[in-house]
Design a protein around this motif. Structure first.
Motif, short mmCIF file in Angstrom:
data_model
loop_
_atom_site.label_atom_id
_atom_site.label_comp_id
_atom_site.label_asym_id
_atom_site.label_seq_id
_atom_site.Cartn_x
_atom_site.Cartn_y
_atom_site.Cartn_z
N TRP A 77 -6.04 3.39 3.56
CA TRP A 77 -5.93 3.02 4.65
C TRP A 77 -7.83 1.50 4.74
CZ3 TRP A 77 -2.05 1.33 7.20
CH2 TRP A 77 -0.52 2.30 6.88
N SER A 113 -2.45 13.01 0.26
CA SER A 113 -1.93 12.57 1.14
C SER A 113 -0.51 12.09 1.89
CB SER A 113 -0.45 11.60 0.01
OG SER A 113 0.58 11.06 -0.33
N ILE A 115 2.14 10.97 5.32
CA ILE A 115 3.11 10.52 5.45
C ILE A 115 2.76 8.58 5.30
CG2 ILE A 115 3.85 11.17 7.86
CD1 ILE A 115 6.65 11.00 7.20
N ASN A 116 2.31 8.59 6.33
CA ASN A 116 1.93 6.70 6.73
C ASN A 116 1.63 6.32 5.20
OD1 ASN A 116 2.53 7.07 8.83
ND2 ASN A 116 0.88 7.44 9.77
N THR A 117 0.10 6.81 4.26
CA THR A 117 -0.23 6.62 3.00
C THR A 117 0.80 6.49 2.08
OG1 THR A 117 -2.51 7.22 3.47
CG2 THR A 117 -1.76 6.82 1.61
N ARG A 118 1.69 7.84 2.03
CA ARG A 118 3.01 7.45 0.97
C ARG A 118 4.03 6.92 1.37
NH1 ARG A 118 2.98 13.19 2.33
NH2 ARG A 118 4.58 13.06 3.34
N TYR A 119 4.28 5.70 3.00
CA TYR A 119 4.67 4.79 2.68
C TYR A 119 4.65 2.98 2.70
CZ TYR A 119 7.73 1.43 5.60
OH TYR A 119 7.86 -0.16 6.01
N LEU A 120 3.28 3.41 2.49
CA LEU A 120 2.14 1.55 2.38
C LEU A 120 2.43 2.50 1.43
CD1 LEU A 120 -0.12 -0.15 3.01
CD2 LEU A 120 -1.63 2.17 2.50
N SER A 122 4.50 3.05 -0.80
CA SER A 122 5.65 2.44 -1.61
C SER A 122 6.63 1.43 -1.10
CB SER A 122 6.83 3.84 -0.07
OG SER A 122 6.71 2.77 1.19
N ASN A 123 5.33 0.52 -1.38
CA ASN A 123 5.61 -0.99 -1.08
C ASN A 123 5.54 -1.57 -2.28
OD1 ASN A 123 6.59 -2.20 1.66
ND2 ASN A 123 4.94 -0.37 2.02
N THR A 179 -3.51 -1.38 10.07
CA THR A 179 -2.10 -1.26 10.49
C THR A 179 -2.42 -1.89 12.22
OG1 THR A 179 -1.92 0.84 10.45
CG2 THR A 179 -0.79 0.66 11.89
#
Length: 335
Positions: A77, A113, A115-120, A122-123, A179
């Protein structure tokens, strides 16, 4: 035979035989200079683009490892770290395009890790997360600091990513997060802009300048013109029907020559481990399009010239589509 005598013999045999040869000059002690007819090269280059010859590479398929090193997963991030990650990721896409099997690895010392990092993450496609320092052997490594994520096996020649300055209307914004950037200018613009300069140089990201639109708009513009004219009965048809003598504008010849450099831009990116070399090529290619677009009124062209020019621009669109695909950026038929 003496060198120049052999050269003359070669000249006399080839010159009458091949119509695409403009002239052959023999110089002491035996150098031969070949001059090819430009009009022949134009059509052959366009056919080459339409056939997808730029996708064919002679290298044998092999594996390559590209590694971004950070202390923790959530360090992604940090804008500087994200710049390093994107350069690693895009370079992996380029390697894959030319026939390698690239592994894109995020190497961390601490698996923390959220949840926000995993979502990032996932792109992005096929990104591995590893704590195994043995992966560092024979890999191309990136990090945002020479002291970050230090592993025993890390290559001392790894690429160090320089920082990012965020500007708005020329003024530096000191406190801004990734963000914040995503909310203000969008994810795709961030990805692209962070890679449009050599990683060893600090980058200025001006929020009021849409660098991405510069290479997206030509695709949209060409698609729109071709679609509109097709509805009016003007279909570009088969490339074999192109009248190469109608492509007599220096800008048209210039863009054809630039299109043939796509392969070289890919190889250059790999040789220098710098995906920005491909982006630089894309910007230069689009610059020629903008010059053509600003000097031509399509509806004022006669039908034959119009169809030939449209076919040329359609070939340009093929190259641009591949570049945007490598960079995983959206294509817009309308903007």
């Amino acid at each position: 035979m003496k060198g120049y005598e052999l050269g003359d013999d070669i000249k006399n045999r080839l010159l009458p035989k091949y119509s695409f040869i403009k002239n052959i000059e023999v110089m002491d002690p035996g150098f031969i200079n070949f001059y090819l007819k430009e009009e022949n090269m134009i059509k052959e280059n366009l056919i080459s683009v339409e056939n997808g010859d730029f996708k064919r590479f002679n290298n044998t398929k092999k594996d390559i490892k590209l590694i971004m090193v950070t202390d923790r997963i959530r360090d992604i991030w940090d804008i500087q770290n994200f710049r390093g990650f994107m350069n690693m990721y895009y370079l992996g896409n380029i390697y894959n395009f030319v026939g390698y099997k690239a592994r894109k690895i995020l190497m961390v010392k601490d698996y923390d890790s959220d949840i926000n990092t995993r979502y990032l993450l996932s792109n992005f496609k096929d990104v591995e997360i590893s704590l195994n320092e043995r992966e560092l052997s024979e890999g191309i490594t990136f990090s945002a600091s020479p002291y970050q994520g230090v592993f025993r096996g890390i290559d001392k020649d790894r690429s160090i990513i320089e920082g990012v300055r965020i500007l708005k209307n020329g003024f530096v914004i000191d406190k801004i997060t990734l963000t914040d950037l995503i909310e203000e200018i969008g994810f795709h613009r961030i990805k692209y802009t962070l890679c449009n300069k050599a990683i060893a140089n600090e980058i200025n990201m001006e929020l009021t300048t849409d660098y991405l639109r510069y290479i997206q708009y030509p695709y949209n513009r060409i698609s729109s013109v071709i679609s509109t004219l097709k509805k009016e009965g003007i279909d570009i048809g088969n490339i074999e029907n192109i009248k190469k003598e109608l492509l007599d504008n220096p800008l048209e010849e210039k863009i054809i020559k630039k299109m043939t450099g796509f392969k070289d831009a890919l190889i250059d990116s790999i040789n220098q481990n710098q995906p920005y070399r491909l982006i630089k090529y894309a910007n230069e290619l689009c610059q020629i399009f903008y010059e053509i677009n600003s000097t031509i009124v399509f509806r004022q062209l006669n039908r034959e010239k119009l169809m030939t020019l449209l076919k040329l621009l359609d070939s340009f669109k093929i190259i641009l589509k591949e570049i945007l695909g490598i960079l995983e950026l959206p294509l817009y038929e309308k903007m």
